[in-house]
Design a protein around this motif. Structure first.
Motif: not given
Length: 118
Positions: A59-62, A67-71
């Motif tokens: 969460r912090r890196l996003e 970083i990217a988070r793809v749902l």
């Protein structure tokens, strides 16, 4: 023209290192080098990290753009993590740090032992 940004922490070194210098962030970034991983895959790649700590770390890196988070709207939901261009650009200095640590780890451990026996 980009408006002036008021920084919470005006020292860029302290601001960035405070966020990525924790116990887990560098390991997460290294684990994502050149690949996209799901949460459990990332957890296995990092090793010895709790689900809660990994969740907090990604969460912090996003939030910081590393970083990217793809749902994916599937059942069950699938979430994948990968490095952003900013995160990828950090790999060069990170790899230098990792190399230095590998090369000098024995000397650091020996220095600690000498210190503790004084």
């Amino acid at each position: 023209m980009v408006a002036d940004i008021e920084f919470e922490q005006p020292c860029p070194i302290r601001d960035v290192l405070d966020r990525i210098g924790d116990q887990w962030s560098l390991l997460v970034l290294e684990a994502l080098d050149g690949r996209t991983l799901r949460f459990n895959e990332l957890m296995r790649a990092v090793g010895d990290i709790s689900k809660q700590m990994l969740s907090t770390t990604v969460r912090r890196l996003e939030q910081d753009g590393f970083i990217a988070r793809v749902l994916y709207p599937e059942v069950p939901p699938r979430v994948e993590y990968s490095l952003t261009p900013l995160g990828s650009s950090f790999l060069l200095p990170l790899k230098t740090l990792i190399s230095w640590a590998d090369t000098n780890h024995r000397a650091v451990v020996e220095a600690r032992k000498r210190y503790s026996t004084r």
